[in-house]
Design an enzyme around this catalytic site. Structure first.
Site: not given
Ligand SMILES: Cc1cc2nc3c(=O)[nH]c(=O)nc-3n(C[C@H](O)[C@H](O)[C@H](O)COP(=O)(O)OP(=O)(O)OC[C@H]3O[C@@H](n4cnc5c(N)ncnc54)[C@H](O)[C@@H]3O)c2cc1C
Length: 381
Positions: A129, A131, A134, A246, A283, A343, A367, A370-371
């Site tokens: 990932t 900035p 992701g 994973e 209940q 509570g 990972g 979920n989308e």
């Molecule tokens: C605690 C934590 C630990 C992590 N550890 C790691 C790690 O070890 N290594 C690593 O590389 N990353 C890591 N991550 C990053 C994580 O994998 C990403 O945050 C994740 O993949 C989502 O990417 P993003 O945050 O850029 O969200 P975005 O990709 O910007 O997504 C934003 C929203 O848009 C939705 N979206 C995006 N594309 C689509 C689509 N095609 N269809 C429908 N919906 C879509 C997403 O589901 C989400 O709801 C970690 C994140 C956290 C919070």
């Protein structure tokens, strides 16, 4: 209190392995949970202890220092760590990175890294990932340019688990931006490289004991033999090949955690009284817990199927994605319902159920969100 993880596919050896981890959790992981959250990271000592117990990469072949277990050993470890409620030890990452190296690495890379990863002497990260991207992995901007017998890596990563403690990191970078997914490669970078810099440990709403961090690569030069598998352009394929494991691991962790939430709630509602009776005597409480028990049981049946396929070598990406999104969502529901039965105490971080609630939220995000899992399943229909 549920018994340690047991299923039809478990041999006596696996049951004993689960018992040993349950003891370790009780005596070590649970008492250290709050301290690790406060200091925003676990300790090296914890990693070494987990390695000694065989919790990291238990399925590694003996030739690389493993004790010759199967994926079922890994499954037991993930479930039990989930059950412990301690989320500080990001040992799942060593498991993932170990499998990247085992399945995609050169023989020299396997010899170099696997024994240490398994022992907990080497702590790993995987940096996908950034900035700016992701979910859309093909959008990574980190570059790796070949210069003589080296690659020079430049870029920034964020949200990287084990970011403060890691000794090595697998970095996703573009070796040829003109080739789309075929221009992506994976590199093994040691964190004592002068071109590598850790950013800050990020402030999270849960899993505070995990050192999720930014990291920067500033003209970070690595020898050409740090390219995973020794061939450029294989990175996207390597990622796609390994991601199901994973996802299975996240589902197992989720199942262990929700089982713990259920167990601790049953204990609590038997003790706590209101209107002259135990909370369990209402209940509503029994109905909520009956629903929770059914959800936990169904999640368990699903994850048992996943483990069986993992052991047989037939775990496919659709099943792993379904398990990831479905079980983590059940985890969120279960922990929420359980918290309600505590509570006001359920909202206090002093209570493990409150920490489990915050910890559960990210399971639907990392990972692969979920989308994205639904997208992967839907595409195959
Ligand atoms: C605690 C934590 C630990 C992590 N550890 C790691 C790690 O070890 N290594 C690593 O590389 N990353 C890591 N991550 C990053 C994580 O994998 C990403 O945050 C994740 O993949 C989502 O990417 P993003 O945050 O850029 O969200 P975005 O990709 O910007 O997504 C934003 C929203 O848009 C939705 N979206 C995006 N594309 C689509 C689509 N095609 N269809 C429908 N919906 C879509 C997403 O589901 C989400 O709801 C970690 C994140 C956290 C919070």
């Amino acid at each position: 209190m549920s018994k340690p993880y047991q299923a039809a596919w478990m041999s006596e050896d696996l049951v004993q392995f689960g018992d040993a981890i349950r003891r370790f959790s009780k005596e070590y992981l649970e008492p250290n949970d709050v301290a690790w959250r406060t200091q925003k990271q676990a300790t090296r000592e914890a990693w070494l202890k987990a390695g000694e117990l065989g919790m990291i990469l238990p399925d590694l072949p003996e030739q690389y220092g493993g004790f010759g277990g199967t994926p079922a050993h890994a499954a037991v470890a993930f479930w039990e760590v989930g059950y412990s409620g301690n989320t500080g030890l990001g040992l799942g990452i060593n498991h993932i990175v170990g499998h990247y190296i085992l399945n995609c690495g050169t023989e020299a890379q396997k010899q170099r890294w696997l024994p240490g990863l398994m022992a907990g002497e080497v702590i790993a990260s995987i940096a996908m990932t950034e900035p700016g991207t992701g979910s859309d992995l093909q959008g990574v901007r980190t570059s790796a340019e070949r210069r003589g017998d080296q690659y020079v890596i430049n870029g920034a990563k964020t949200f990287i688990t084990n970011g403060q403690l890691c000794d090595m990191v697998i970095v996703v970078a573009k070796t040829d931006p003109s080739k789309g997914s075929k221009g992506i490669s994976l590199f093994i970078v040691e964190t004592n490289n002068p071109g590598f810099q850790r950013g800050k440990a990020l402030d999270k709403i849960g899993m505070e004991g995990q050192d999720t961090s930014e990291m920067f690569f500033d003209n970070c030069a690595v020898a050409a033999d740090c390219l995973l598998g020794g061939e450029e352009g294989r990175g996207f394929y390597q990622l796609m090949q390994q991601l199901p494991y994973e996802r299975a691991q996240i589902a197992l962790w989720a199942c262990g955690a929700m089982t713990r939430a259920f167990d601790m709630t049953v204990d609590y509602v038997k003790e706590r009284k209101a209107f002259g009776q135990a909370i369990i005597d209402f209940q509503n409480t029994r109905f909520v817990l009956a629903d929770v028990k059914a959800t936990v049981t169904a999640s368990r049946a699903f994850t048992d199927m996943v483990v069986q396929r993992w052991v047989d070598g037939t775990l496919d990406s659709v099943t792993a994605s379904m398990a990831k999104f479905w079980v983590t969502e059940r985890q969120g529901e279960v922990v929420d319902k359980c918290l309600q039965l505590f509570g006001g105490y359920g909202y206090m971080k002093e209570y493990p159920i409150a920490r489990m609630y915050a910890d559960a939220r990210v399971q639907r995000i990392y990972g692969g969100t979920n989308e994205i899992q639904r997208e992967l399943v839907g595409r195959q229909l």
